[in-house]
Write a protein that holds these residues in place. Structure first.
Motif, PDB file in Angstrom:
ATOM      1  N   LEU B  90      37.582  37.166  28.639  1.00  0.00           N
ATOM      2  CA  LEU B  90      38.082  35.805  28.802  1.00  0.00           C
ATOM      3  C   LEU B  90      38.427  35.552  30.258  1.00  0.00           C
ATOM      4  N   GLY B  91      39.101  36.531  30.865  1.00  0.00           N
ATOM      5  CA  GLY B  91      39.476  36.383  32.265  1.00  0.00           C
ATOM      6  C   GLY B  91      38.276  36.233  33.162  1.00  0.00           C
ATOM      7  N   GLU B  92      37.236  37.058  32.923  1.00  0.00           N
ATOM      8  CA  GLU B  92      36.075  37.025  33.809  1.00  0.00           C
ATOM      9  C   GLU B  92      35.296  35.732  33.680  1.00  0.00           C
ATOM     10  N   VAL B  93      35.162  35.261  32.442  1.00  0.00           N
ATOM     11  CA  VAL B  93      34.301  34.084  32.233  1.00  0.00           C
ATOM     12  C   VAL B  93      34.975  32.817  32.752  1.00  0.00           C
ATOM     13  N   THR B  94      36.298  32.752  32.625  1.00  0.00           N
ATOM     14  CA  THR B  94      36.979  31.518  33.021  1.00  0.00           C
ATOM     15  C   THR B  94      37.559  31.570  34.417  1.00  0.00           C
ATOM     16  N   GLY B  95      37.434  32.704  35.089  1.00  0.00           N
ATOM     17  CA  GLY B  95      38.224  32.877  36.314  1.00  0.00           C
ATOM     18  C   GLY B  95      37.536  32.487  37.595  1.00  0.00           C
ATOM     19  N   GLY B  96      36.362  31.850  37.516  1.00  0.00           N
ATOM     20  CA  GLY B  96      35.573  31.622  38.730  1.00  0.00           C
ATOM     21  C   GLY B  96      36.312  30.958  39.866  1.00  0.00           C
ATOM     22  N   CYS B  97      36.859  29.757  39.616  1.00  0.00           N
ATOM     23  CA  CYS B  97      37.491  29.009  40.716  1.00  0.00           C
ATOM     24  C   CYS B  97      38.763  29.689  41.196  1.00  0.00           C
ATOM     25  N   ALA B  98      39.538  30.215  40.239  1.00  0.00           N
ATOM     26  CA  ALA B  98      40.812  30.815  40.634  1.00  0.00           C
ATOM     27  C   ALA B  98      40.585  32.038  41.509  1.00  0.00           C
ATOM     28  N   GLU B 104      40.568  33.301  49.150  1.00  0.00           N
ATOM     29  CA  GLU B 104      40.939  32.561  50.360  1.00  0.00           C
ATOM     30  C   GLU B 104      42.324  32.975  50.825  1.00  0.00           C
ATOM     31  N   ASN B 105      43.250  33.098  49.861  1.00  0.00           N
ATOM     32  CA  ASN B 105      44.606  33.535  50.227  1.00  0.00           C
ATOM     33  C   ASN B 105      44.587  34.915  50.860  1.00  0.00           C
ATOM     34  N   MET B 106      43.763  35.803  50.296  1.00  0.00           N
ATOM     35  CA  MET B 106      43.708  37.157  50.824  1.00  0.00           C
ATOM     36  C   MET B 106      43.109  37.162  52.221  1.00  0.00           C
ATOM     37  N   LYS B 107      42.121  36.285  52.439  1.00  0.00           N
ATOM     38  CA  LYS B 107      41.471  36.298  53.756  1.00  0.00           C
ATOM     39  C   LYS B 107      42.381  35.763  54.829  1.00  0.00           C
ATOM     40  N   SER B 108      43.377  34.944  54.446  1.00  0.00           N
ATOM     41  CA  SER B 108      44.250  34.403  55.481  1.00  0.00           C
ATOM     42  C   SER B 108      45.401  35.352  55.787  1.00  0.00           C
ATOM     43  N   ASP B 109      45.477  36.489  55.142  1.00  0.00           N
ATOM     44  CA  ASP B 109      46.545  37.455  55.385  1.00  0.00           C
ATOM     45  C   ASP B 109      45.913  38.736  55.924  1.00  0.00           C
ATOM     46  N   PRO B 110      46.520  39.360  56.959  1.00  0.00           N
ATOM     47  CA  PRO B 110      45.849  40.535  57.546  1.00  0.00           C
ATOM     48  C   PRO B 110      45.683  41.698  56.573  1.00  0.00           C
ATOM     49  N   ILE B 111      46.714  41.939  55.749  1.00  0.00           N
ATOM     50  CA  ILE B 111      46.562  43.068  54.812  1.00  0.00           C
ATOM     51  C   ILE B 111      45.570  42.704  53.714  1.00  0.00           C
ATOM     52  N   GLY B 112      45.562  41.438  53.312  1.00  0.00           N
ATOM     53  CA  GLY B 112      44.576  41.005  52.330  1.00  0.00           C
ATOM     54  C   GLY B 112      43.162  41.210  52.844  1.00  0.00           C
ATOM     55  N   ARG B 113      42.977  40.903  54.130  1.00  0.00           N
ATOM     56  CA  ARG B 113      41.642  41.101  54.729  1.00  0.00           C
ATOM     57  C   ARG B 113      41.254  42.572  54.699  1.00  0.00           C
ATOM     58  N   THR B 206      48.641  34.158  40.567  1.00  0.00           N
ATOM     59  CA  THR B 206      47.182  34.114  40.743  1.00  0.00           C
ATOM     60  C   THR B 206      46.560  32.794  40.319  1.00  0.00           C
ATOM     61  N   GLY B 207      47.138  32.108  39.344  1.00  0.00           N
ATOM     62  CA  GLY B 207      46.542  30.863  38.888  1.00  0.00           C
ATOM     63  C   GLY B 207      45.317  31.016  38.004  1.00  0.00           C
ATOM     64  N   LEU B 208      45.099  32.183  37.431  1.00  0.00           N
ATOM     65  CA  LEU B 208      43.920  32.377  36.586  1.00  0.00           C
ATOM     66  C   LEU B 208      44.092  31.634  35.262  1.00  0.00           C
ATOM     67  N   PRO B 209      43.057  30.962  34.783  1.00  0.00           N
ATOM     68  CA  PRO B 209      43.201  30.217  33.522  1.00  0.00           C
ATOM     69  C   PRO B 209      43.481  31.094  32.311  1.00  0.00           C
ATOM     70  N   SER B 210      42.969  32.339  32.324  1.00  0.00           N
ATOM     71  CA  SER B 210      43.220  33.177  31.143  1.00  0.00           C
ATOM     72  C   SER B 210      44.691  33.538  31.056  1.00  0.00           C
ATOM     73  N   THR B 211      45.363  33.690  32.204  1.00  0.00           N
ATOM     74  CA  THR B 211      46.797  33.970  32.161  1.00  0.00           C
ATOM     75  C   THR B 211      47.540  32.754  31.639  1.00  0.00           C
ATOM     76  N   ALA B 212      47.061  31.565  32.029  1.00  0.00           N
ATOM     77  CA  ALA B 212      47.707  30.352  31.532  1.00  0.00           C
ATOM     78  C   ALA B 212      47.560  30.248  30.023  1.00  0.00           C
TER      79      ALA B 212
END
Lengths: 302, 285
Positions: B90-98, B104-113, B206-212
């Motif tokens: 469920l998480g994988e199929v619905t999680g595309g946009c999230a 994007e959030n990870m790329k804007s943080d040095p440790i995330g990068r 995270t904003g994932l729809p499956s968690t919602a």
């Protein structure tokens, strides 16, 4: 690589599978060119490995095999198997070899049909009557022990154990090399199993060997649908729904993806009839069930 | 694209590859036996998913299959919560946009990068050698005790197969693997309402729809006692904690094995959950 594969998938769907078979090998894989190749679904694998891969598939599906059959065919597989046994029309005294019998669907139906025959009169009790019928038996033969174990469980539930009714035998082995003497059975059936065999010609030769003269070979197998509109609907249902149902019901998508692909790789009705004639069977005929979703091929050893 | 001049960093971590497919130290991949893990299921020209042989373990689904999987896995997971693979699907199929937003959030943080470049995995093979020796006041020790106490292993996590882009698939896999860390940090034990509280935290982070979906539908199947606890204590905690703490996907948990657990919580500004009847906390004494 995917764009180049997309170029290959032109033409009607019946030809797609052959193109995947001939050109789907990855380019940087030099070691597989020496060994003989065969198809495993739409993949190309070494012939030696296909047997163990099929074994793995059936180990994974054995516990829920009957449930998934009902889900995928919406219960129609029972009608197909009933039709196979009424085509065979066994009489008491017949001995069946049910190859790739797995959970024993065909063998149970075979014995039930014999018991319903008007000539059936078993020799039970202390003083059996004089006109008892000959004893019959069914031997379930499968390469996968876990499928046979599931079948044994079902047999016990239906009353087929050593004390009450020993008519069923459960034997494990490879159908390309049957551990039976020549001319021991007068019926040989293979139901939805022959497409998983690596060497179909060898299986047919062995079938011809173990059948008695006058014995009948019956094969119930998924086949190609002649009508293009129905074929399109069937393909859509097979490829879109069945692997997803496998994933939802039992958590195993790959086995059901293999299943629907192996159906497409199996030769069509006429080709398989020719293969049977090559193996020595005579009066080879076939009839389509459910518009060609399955076909029953019948041949006699004369 | 970022280049890493110091190659030592790459060698310290296990790179995200399927364990059975790739030998990290060699550059060639030779496979004579084409195991099912070597297959890729692609959508062919007719729109059906079919198998070919490439060295990836991925499945592409067309729209019909995605819809069927969404509804089917939601129903199966609701009826049988033990089917972890259904929750994962469920998480994988619905999680595309999230997933893209998280990336994007990870790329804007040095440790995330750094995490996106090195792609560390949390598996038994990548545990530090002294994990079982760490005291339980440390993050690593508490995690080890929690995992062993419940009999879990990180290798049991379902692999991400249905997300096509490799980087997105890694983000999803990372989200699954740090779920256990969030349990340890929050001090919530394994129970249905405990999982729902952690799902609320995940939804805010995270904003994932499956968690919602799990957050709003999950409480329907718990007892009234647990519902009361959820509504009064756990969900407000999850909202507070999720909004106050640092973005949890940008933390490299592997650097903090030996940090004291409460210290780590302070670094993250993570408020552990303390239940009023003290049944659910495993904070150190």
């Amino acid at each position: 690589m995917i764009p180049s594969l997309r170029r290959l998938t032109t033409g009607t769907y019946g030809f797609v599978s052959r193109r995947f078979f001939t050109t789907a090998t990855p380019k940087d894989n030099n070691t597989t060119n020496e060994q003989p190749q065969t198809h495993f679904g739409f993949q190309t694998v070494n012939k030696n490995d296909k047997e163990s891969m099929v074994k793995e598939v059936f180990d994974n599906v054995s516990s829920s095999y009957d449930l998934m059959n009902d889900v995928m065919s919406m219960g129609i597989h029972r009608l197909w198997k009933d039709e196979l046994i009424s085509t065979l029309n066994p009489t008491p005294g017949s001995h069946l070899l049910d190859v790739a019998g797995g959970t024993g669907d065909i063998s149970f139906r075979f014995l039930e049909k014999i018991k319903q025959s008007p000539y059936y009169l078993p020799a039970i009790g202390a003083n059996p009557p004089k006109n008892t019928s000959l004893p019959s038996s069914a031997t379930v033969f499968d390469i996968n022990q876990s499928m046979l174990d599931q079948g044994k469980k079902r047999g016990i539930l239906n009353g087929y154990n050593e004390t009450t009714d020993p008519s069923i035998d459960w034997v494990q082995g490879n159908s390309e090399n049957l551990p039976f003497k020549d001319e021991t059975f007068n019926c040989y059936t293979v139901s939805f199993g022959i497409r998983n065999c690596t060497n179909v010609d060898q299986v047919l030769k062995e079938a011809h060997r173990v059948l008695k003269k006058g014995g009948r070979f019956l094969c119930l197998e998924f086949s190609q649908i002649p009508n293009p509109a129905l074929r399109y609907m069937y393909d859509t249902y097979s490829f879109n729904v069945i692997p997803v149902m496998g994933q939802l019901v039992v958590g195993d998508r790959d086995s059901y993806q293999y299943l629907v692909e192996s159906i497409r790789k199996f030769p069509d009705q006429e080709t398989f009839a020719d293969m049977m004639r090559d193996a020595g069977f005579q009066q080879v005929t076939y009839k389509n069930l459910s518009f060609g979703i399955c076909a029953i091929h019948s041949g006699w050893k004369l | 694209m970022f280049k890493i001049n110091n190659l030592k960093i790459i060698k310290e971590y296990s790179v995200y590859r399927h364990p059975k497919l790739y030998n990290i130290n060699s550059t060639t991949t030779t496979t004579t036996i084409l195991h099912k893990n070597d297959q890729q299921q692609i959508i062919n020209k007719k729109g059906y998913t079919t198998t070919t042989t490439t060295n990836k373990n991925k499945i592409q689904n067309n729209l019909f299959q995605k819809v069927l999987l969404t509804f089917g896995s939601a129903i199966v997971a609701f009826h049988n919560p033990a089917r972890g693979d259904m929750v994962a699907t469920l998480g994988e199929v619905t999680g595309g946009c999230a997933i893209k937003k998280i990336k994007e959030n990870m790329k804007s943080d040095p440790i995330g990068r750094e995490i996106l470049l090195t792609r560390p995995r949390i598996l038994e093979s990548t545990y530090p050698a002294n994990l079982h020796l760490l005291p339980e006041t440390t993050f690593g020790g508490a995690y080890y005790k929690w995992m062993k106490g419940h009999g879990f292993s990180p290798d049991e996590r379902t692999q991400v197969r249905m997300i096509e882009d490799d980087e997105d698939a890694y983000v999803m896999q990372r989200y699954r693997e740090v779920h256990d860390f969030w349990h340890v940090l929050s001090g919530i034990d394994i129970s249905v309402h405990g999982e729902i509280a952690v799902k609320w935290l995940e939804m805010i982070q995270t904003g994932l729809p499956s968690t919602a979906l799990s957050s709003f539908v999950g409480p329907l199947s718990v007892s009234w006692q647990d519902k009361k606890e959820l509504i009064n204590d756990m969900i407000p905690w999850a909202i507070r904690c999720g909004r106050n703490c640092k973005p949890l996907m940008n933390i490299k948990y592997e650097d903090y094995w030996e940090t004291d657990l409460n210290e780590f919580r302070k670094i993250l500004n993570f408020e552990p959950y303390i239940s009023s009847n003290n049944n659910n906390s495993n904070k150190n004494e």
